[in-house]
Each structure stands twice: as structure tokens, then as C-alpha cells.
Design a protein around this motif. Structure first.
Motif, PDB file in Angstrom:
ATOM      1  N   PHE A   1      20.586 -41.200  32.596  1.00 26.72           N
ATOM      2  CA  PHE A   1      21.943 -40.672  32.479  1.00 26.72           C
ATOM      3  C   PHE A   1      21.987 -39.188  32.829  1.00 26.72           C
ATOM      4  CE2 PHE A   1      21.808 -44.221  29.394  1.00 26.72           C
ATOM      5  CZ  PHE A   1      22.768 -45.033  29.992  1.00 26.72           C
ATOM      6  N   SER A   2      23.135 -38.765  33.310  1.00 31.47           N
ATOM      7  CA  SER A   2      23.311 -37.369  33.719  1.00 31.47           C
ATOM      8  C   SER A   2      23.396 -36.458  32.498  1.00 31.47           C
ATOM      9  CB  SER A   2      24.588 -37.231  34.544  1.00 31.47           C
ATOM     10  OG  SER A   2      25.730 -37.450  33.715  1.00 31.47           O
ATOM     11  N   PRO A   3      23.068 -35.175  32.669  1.00 31.53           N
ATOM     12  CA  PRO A   3      23.218 -34.228  31.557  1.00 31.53           C
ATOM     13  C   PRO A   3      24.650 -34.155  31.040  1.00 31.53           C
ATOM     14  CG  PRO A   3      21.882 -33.272  33.311  1.00 31.53           C
ATOM     15  CD  PRO A   3      22.434 -34.554  33.844  1.00 31.53           C
ATOM     16  N   GLU A   4      25.643 -34.314  31.958  1.00 27.58           N
ATOM     17  CA  GLU A   4      27.047 -34.256  31.539  1.00 27.58           C
ATOM     18  C   GLU A   4      27.362 -35.381  30.550  1.00 27.58           C
ATOM     19  OE1 GLU A   4      26.456 -32.162  35.252  1.00 27.58           O
ATOM     20  OE2 GLU A   4      26.007 -34.220  34.662  1.00 27.58           O
ATOM     21  N   PHE A   5      26.811 -36.553  30.805  1.00 24.01           N
ATOM     22  CA  PHE A   5      27.062 -37.686  29.910  1.00 24.01           C
ATOM     23  C   PHE A   5      26.351 -37.482  28.578  1.00 24.01           C
ATOM     24  CE2 PHE A   5      26.109 -41.921  28.226  1.00 24.01           C
ATOM     25  CZ  PHE A   5      27.381 -42.488  28.227  1.00 24.01           C
ATOM     26  N   ILE A   6      25.096 -37.114  28.605  1.00 26.40           N
ATOM     27  CA  ILE A   6      24.312 -36.937  27.374  1.00 26.40           C
ATOM     28  C   ILE A   6      24.918 -35.847  26.507  1.00 26.40           C
ATOM     29  CG2 ILE A   6      22.048 -36.272  26.469  1.00 26.40           C
ATOM     30  CD1 ILE A   6      20.810 -37.530  28.979  1.00 26.40           C
ATOM     31  N   ASN A   7      25.414 -34.778  27.124  1.00 28.97           N
ATOM     32  CA  ASN A   7      25.960 -33.655  26.363  1.00 28.97           C
ATOM     33  C   ASN A   7      27.243 -34.007  25.610  1.00 28.97           C
ATOM     34  OD1 ASN A   7      24.000 -31.749  26.837  1.00 28.97           O
ATOM     35  ND2 ASN A   7      24.974 -30.951  28.687  1.00 28.97           N
ATOM     36  N   ARG A   8      27.886 -35.079  25.988  1.00 31.92           N
ATOM     37  CA  ARG A   8      29.132 -35.468  25.315  1.00 31.92           C
ATOM     38  C   ARG A   8      28.904 -36.447  24.167  1.00 31.92           C
ATOM     39  NH1 ARG A   8      30.275 -33.639  30.153  1.00 31.92           N
ATOM     40  NH2 ARG A   8      32.318 -32.730  30.627  1.00 31.92           N
ATOM     41  N   ILE A   9      27.650 -36.738  23.881  1.00 32.85           N
ATOM     42  CA  ILE A   9      27.304 -37.618  22.761  1.00 32.85           C
ATOM     43  C   ILE A   9      27.017 -36.754  21.539  1.00 32.85           C
ATOM     44  CG2 ILE A   9      25.707 -39.394  21.946  1.00 32.85           C
ATOM     45  CD1 ILE A   9      25.173 -40.083  24.892  1.00 32.85           C
ATOM     46  N   ASP A  10      27.684 -37.035  20.448  1.00 34.75           N
ATOM     47  CA  ASP A  10      27.525 -36.215  19.244  1.00 34.75           C
ATOM     48  C   ASP A  10      26.183 -36.430  18.560  1.00 34.75           C
ATOM     49  OD1 ASP A  10      30.156 -35.146  19.441  1.00 34.75           O
ATOM     50  OD2 ASP A  10      30.945 -37.024  18.621  1.00 34.75           O
ATOM     51  N   ASN A  11      25.685 -37.651  18.607  1.00 34.70           N
ATOM     52  CA  ASN A  11      24.425 -37.956  17.925  1.00 34.70           C
ATOM     53  C   ASN A  11      23.636 -38.989  18.712  1.00 34.70           C
ATOM     54  OD1 ASN A  11      23.230 -40.240  15.842  1.00 34.70           O
ATOM     55  ND2 ASN A  11      22.598 -38.157  15.349  1.00 34.70           N
ATOM     56  N   ILE A  12      22.347 -38.730  18.878  1.00 35.20           N
ATOM     57  CA  ILE A  12      21.437 -39.687  19.507  1.00 35.20           C
ATOM     58  C   ILE A  12      20.334 -39.988  18.508  1.00 35.20           C
ATOM     59  CG2 ILE A  12      19.828 -40.128  21.399  1.00 35.20           C
ATOM     60  CD1 ILE A  12      21.478 -38.219  23.119  1.00 35.20           C
ATOM     61  N   THR A  13      20.190 -41.240  18.118  1.00 35.99           N
ATOM     62  CA  THR A  13      19.201 -41.639  17.125  1.00 35.99           C
ATOM     63  C   THR A  13      18.280 -42.696  17.703  1.00 35.99           C
ATOM     64  OG1 THR A  13      20.721 -41.211  15.294  1.00 35.99           O
ATOM     65  CG2 THR A  13      18.837 -42.618  14.833  1.00 35.99           C
ATOM     66  N   ILE A  14      16.984 -42.488  17.527  1.00 31.00           N
ATOM     67  CA  ILE A  14      15.994 -43.470  17.959  1.00 31.00           C
ATOM     68  C   ILE A  14      15.520 -44.228  16.728  1.00 31.00           C
ATOM     69  CG2 ILE A  14      13.726 -43.798  19.014  1.00 31.00           C
ATOM     70  CD1 ILE A  14      14.249 -41.294  20.673  1.00 31.00           C
ATOM     71  N   PHE A  15      15.707 -45.532  16.738  1.00 27.75           N
ATOM     72  CA  PHE A  15      15.365 -46.372  15.595  1.00 27.75           C
ATOM     73  C   PHE A  15      13.856 -46.604  15.510  1.00 27.75           C
ATOM     74  CE2 PHE A  15      19.729 -46.744  15.292  1.00 27.75           C
ATOM     75  CZ  PHE A  15      20.142 -47.629  14.301  1.00 27.75           C
ATOM     76  N   ASN A  16      13.402 -46.821  14.289  1.00 35.75           N
ATOM     77  CA  ASN A  16      11.984 -47.089  14.037  1.00 35.75           C
ATOM     78  C   ASN A  16      11.642 -48.542  14.322  1.00 35.75           C
ATOM     79  OD1 ASN A  16      11.463 -44.450  12.983  1.00 35.75           O
ATOM     80  ND2 ASN A  16      12.441 -45.081  11.070  1.00 35.75           N
ATOM     81  N   TRP A  17      10.336 -48.793  14.473  1.00 37.14           N
ATOM     82  CA  TRP A  17       9.850 -50.161  14.479  1.00 37.14           C
ATOM     83  C   TRP A  17      10.154 -50.813  13.130  1.00 37.14           C
ATOM     84  CZ3 TRP A  17       8.026 -51.893  19.012  1.00 37.14           C
ATOM     85  CH2 TRP A  17       7.412 -50.990  19.897  1.00 37.14           C
ATOM     86  N   ILE A  18      10.223 -52.130  13.115  1.00 35.37           N
ATOM     87  CA  ILE A  18      10.257 -52.872  11.860  1.00 35.37           C
ATOM     88  C   ILE A  18       8.820 -52.971  11.345  1.00 35.37           C
ATOM     89  CG2 ILE A  18      10.688 -55.120  10.778  1.00 35.37           C
ATOM     90  CD1 ILE A  18      13.223 -53.638  11.394  1.00 35.37           C
ATOM     91  N   SER A  19       8.561 -52.425  10.176  1.00 33.03           N
ATOM     92  CA  SER A  19       7.205 -52.432   9.626  1.00 33.03           C
ATOM     93  C   SER A  19       7.000 -53.635   8.710  1.00 33.03           C
ATOM     94  CB  SER A  19       6.932 -51.142   8.844  1.00 33.03           C
ATOM     95  OG  SER A  19       7.844 -50.994   7.776  1.00 33.03           O
ATOM     96  N   ARG A  20       5.755 -53.975   8.469  1.00 33.61           N
ATOM     97  CA  ARG A  20       5.424 -55.154   7.677  1.00 33.61           C
ATOM     98  C   ARG A  20       5.924 -55.038   6.244  1.00 33.61           C
ATOM     99  NH1 ARG A  20       1.955 -59.207   8.873  1.00 33.61           N
ATOM    100  NH2 ARG A  20       1.057 -58.050  10.613  1.00 33.61           N
ATOM    101  N   ASP A  21       5.931 -53.813   5.691  1.00 31.53           N
ATOM    102  CA  ASP A  21       6.326 -53.674   4.292  1.00 31.53           C
ATOM    103  C   ASP A  21       7.832 -53.859   4.071  1.00 31.53           C
ATOM    104  OD1 ASP A  21       7.211 -51.375   5.496  1.00 31.53           O
ATOM    105  OD2 ASP A  21       6.233 -49.991   4.114  1.00 31.53           O
ATOM    106  N   LEU A  22       8.610 -54.017   5.153  1.00 31.77           N
ATOM    107  CA  LEU A  22      10.042 -54.273   5.025  1.00 31.77           C
ATOM    108  C   LEU A  22      10.376 -55.760   4.992  1.00 31.77           C
ATOM    109  CD1 LEU A  22      11.497 -51.675   7.560  1.00 31.77           C
ATOM    110  CD2 LEU A  22      11.404 -51.468   5.078  1.00 31.77           C
ATOM    111  N   MET A  23       9.389 -56.606   5.240  1.00 30.02           N
ATOM    112  CA  MET A  23       9.667 -58.020   5.421  1.00 30.02           C
ATOM    113  C   MET A  23      10.288 -58.665   4.187  1.00 30.02           C
ATOM    114  SD  MET A  23       8.953 -58.453   8.528  1.00 30.02           S
ATOM    115  CE  MET A  23       8.927 -60.210   8.768  1.00 30.02           C
ATOM    116  N   ARG A  24       9.785 -58.340   3.020  1.00 33.88           N
ATOM    117  CA  ARG A  24      10.323 -58.961   1.808  1.00 33.88           C
ATOM    118  C   ARG A  24      11.804 -58.612   1.628  1.00 33.88           C
ATOM    119  NH1 ARG A  24       8.359 -61.113  -2.948  1.00 33.88           N
ATOM    120  NH2 ARG A  24       6.240 -60.822  -2.175  1.00 33.88           N
TER     121      ARG A  24
END
Length: 384
Positions: free
Chosen positions: A259-282
């Protein structure tokens, strides 16, 4: 004629039961919904939802993604205070990360908390807008083309604009698959919170809207990186799975390339989600079981899982590459399918509200799932 009428009546009854079951699964608890109407906050704002109850609801359904939840909470604070720029959408957020980690589910949970219905948001699947000429689905047909005067687009106006005291929600899913023309249309929306269709006949307002975008951008690069680490000589001496720094670096690199810098700059928040870990399974198994029990309520029964079955599903359902979707497949194989067979052959449903609901305990025994009946009182005493 009479058999035909009976069939029609039976079909209508089944359709009504299916709608009620889906409504129960998607609906928020009563206290969450009423909190929007009875907020005791002193601040007078056009938004009256109770932020603490909203976030408590999200945290009960979304596990292992505290950074994403914190980003949503920060954005909702600004919205609740009603200090957003009135010329723009309330906020624009982009969720990135591996598949099956809850990017779409967090939006469904927010819709459930805000509007009482997990489907109360406008969803646009961007993989259907990959070609240049499909941009008319967003911007409307240009003058002279079929449908230009109607000004029709993919947007559901009611879900887009929200309700009194509550914002609308829009999800642009799989963003990276959209054509450049569609991305340009989104850029215009981010700039001024309005979309005027190409014919000029109609305008859509996003100024009371929470805009979310999701993307699996970089997922293939992450998998390739992981395979390369596993194939090295060092694997025989020391092996560590990809950590979050690797994940963030790879996905951010791909984001900037796509994506272009113009597009990215208009996003208020960018969040990268974590992997699903084994201890979350229950915890994830508990959530999926609660949803199944909502669907089972029409039969005046519900199911609880014995410890050995929980452990078996957690073992079989854990897959870091496919996340929660792998768990859902395990839940279907080891719980939903066997219980469906049990319902068809062993359970006698009662639709009377006076009849005590039956609790079935699901066991993993001799490589098979077994069900035993328990009275509701016995089940509650054991849980206590």
C-alpha cells in the motif's frame, strides 16, 4: 392438499426455530445491551454506551489479543467522549496477522456488545472486488451505465450509519485482495467521511462509523520464514519458533510494499495480531461450548465437557498456522458430530418451559465420545 399444507407448516416452524437459534447465539446478554441505554456517565455525549461493559464483553470472547483490545478501547474512549473530527469517520483501524487469530471475531463481538447482534455490521468482502471494473460496487455505476440513477453500492445504510447513541460499523475484509481503484475509493472515504456515488445521485456518510479492515498480508512470508528456520542446521541443536519481533517485521515490510504511504497514513491504528498459543485452548473451547449450548437451548438441553475430552480437543485442535479455525474443526469432529448423532437417536426434546433442561456430560472413552445424562441440579452442584 393437506399433506402439502402440513409440509409448509413444518417448514415454517423449522425456519422459525433456526432463526431463533441463530438469534440466541448472536445476541449479547441483556445487561450489555441495556448498558448503552442506561449509561450513568456524567459526560453528556451523543454516544451513550458504557465503555467498561463493552470492553468486559470483548475480553470475555477474545483471548490472547490484548494489544488489539487495547487499541479498540483507546479508540472507543475518543468516540465516547465525542471529540473525533466531525469531517471524518470515527476511526479507521487495520487488523493484520495470521489467519484464525480473531481479526474478524473481534468485530463481531463489538457489534454484539454495541447493538445486541453479532451481525449488526456492514461487511464488504474485498476478494470479490479484485478486478478494476468491480470498483462500481463501492462507488456506484457511472453516468450512462445501468443502475447509475439508483446509486446502489454494497453498503447497508442502516448498519453503516448505526443507531441513536451508537456508531455504525463497517468491515472491509481481506483488504489486500481489492483492486487499486477500490483502494482509492476507500482513501476518499478516509479523507472526508463521505462517499458520493459516481452518478452524483446519492451520498453515503461514514462520519458516525467505525471502519475496520482486516488482512492476511504477509501470511505466506511468515510461513516461508518458519519453514526456513526449521530446515537449517541449527534446528538439530536449538530451535525456537518465530517470535513476535519476526512476525511484526515481516508483516510491516509487506504492508509498506503493498500500500502507498498516503493510504497507510490515513489509518488511525494498525494492529498485528498474535499467534494462537497452546495455553489459550481451554478458554477457546469454553467459548465454543457456550455458543453450542445457545444453539441447543431450543431442545431444552446443553452439554458440558469432561476434562479428558477437553484435553483431547485441545491437543487435536491446536495448530499455530490455522489458529482458531483448526480448533473449530476439532470441536465439530469430536463434539458437534457425535452429539448430533446422540440427539437424533437418544434425546427426546421438550419444548415446555416448565421442563427441566437436561445436561449431558461428554466423555472421551476408548477413542470415542460418550454422553451421559445429568440432572441440571447435579450439574450445577458439581460445577460449584
Amino acid at each position: 392438499m393437506m399433506p402439502f399444507l402440513n409440509d409448509m407448516l413444518d417448514q415454517t416452524a423449522r425456519e422459525r426455530a433456526d432463526r431463533e437459534a441463530l438469534s440466541r447465539e448472536n445476541a449479547a446478554s441483556e445487561d450489555v445491551v441495556l448498558s448503552h441505554l442506561n449509561s450513568d456517565r456524567r459526560l453528556e455525549s451523543r454516544f451513550q454506551f458504557d465503555l467498561e461493559k463493552i470492553m468486559a464483553h470483548l475480553r470475555s470472547e477474545i483471548l490472547g489479543q490484548e494489544e488489539a483490545l487495547a487499541a479498540v478501547e483507546d479508540s472507543l474512549k475518543v468516540v465516547r467522549a465525542d471529540i473525533t473530527d466531525p469531517r471524518k469517520p470515527l476511526f479507521v483501524s487495520l487488523f493484520l496477522g495470521p489467519t484464525g487469530v480473531g481479526k474478524t471475531e473481534i468485530i463481531r463481538s463489538l457489534a454484539r456488545a454495541l447493538h445486541g447482534d453479532a451481525d449488526a455490521f456492514c461487511r464488504v468482502d474485498m476478494n470479490t472486488l479484485s478486478q478494476e471494473h468491480y470498483s462500481a460496487a463501492i462507488t456506484g455505476a457511472p453516468p450512462g451505465y445501468v443502475g447509475a440513477k439508483e446509486g446502489k453500492t454494497l453498503f447497508d445504510v442502516d448498519k453503516l450509519e448505526g443507531a441513536r447513541g451508537r456508531p455504525g460499523i463497517v468491515l472491509f475484509d481481506e483488504l489486500e485482495k481489492a483492486s487499486a481503484e477500490v483502494i482509492q475509493a476507500l482513501l476518499n472515504i478516509f479523507d472526508n467521511g463521505m462517499l458520493t456515488v459516481a452518478s452524483g445521485e446519492r451520498s453515503y456518510s461514514f462520519r458516525n462509523t467505525l471502519i475496520f479492515m482486516t488482512s492476511n498480508l504477509g501470511a505466506k512470508d511468515v510461513q516461508r520464514f518458519e519453514r526456513q528456520k526449521q530446515d537449517t542446521f541449527w534446528k538439530s541443536l536449538w530451535h525456537k519458533r518465530m517470535d513476535r519481533k519476526d512476525l511484526v517485521r515481516i508483516i510491516n515490510d509487506r504492508l509498506v510494499e503493498t500500500f502507498s504511504p498516503e493510504f497507510i497514513n490515513r489509518i488511525d491504528n494498525i494492529t498485528i495480531f498474535n499467534w494462537i498459543s497452546r495455553d489459550l485452548m481451554r478458554g477457546l473451547i469454553d467459548i465454543e461450548t457456550q455458543r453450542l449450548n445457545k444453539r441447543l437451548s431450543k431442545y431444552r438441553c446443553h452439554v458440558e465437557l469432561a476434562e479428558e475430552l477437553i484435553q483431547h480437543i485441545a491437543q487435536e485442535g491446536f495448530n499455530q498456522q490455522f489458529g482458531a479455525r483448526s480448533l473449530r474443526r476439532a470441536m465439530r469432529r469430536y463434539l458437534e458430530v457425535p452429539f448430533a448423532e446422540f440427539l437424533l437417536t437418544e434425546h427426546t426434546p421438550s419444548h415446555s418451559a416448565e421442563t427441566e433442561a437436561i445436561t449431558y456430560r461428554a466423555h472421551w472413552n476408548a477413542n470415542a465420545v460418550r454422553f451421559t445424562s445429568m440432572s441440571q441440579k447435579t450439574a450445577e452442584s458439581e460445577q460449584g
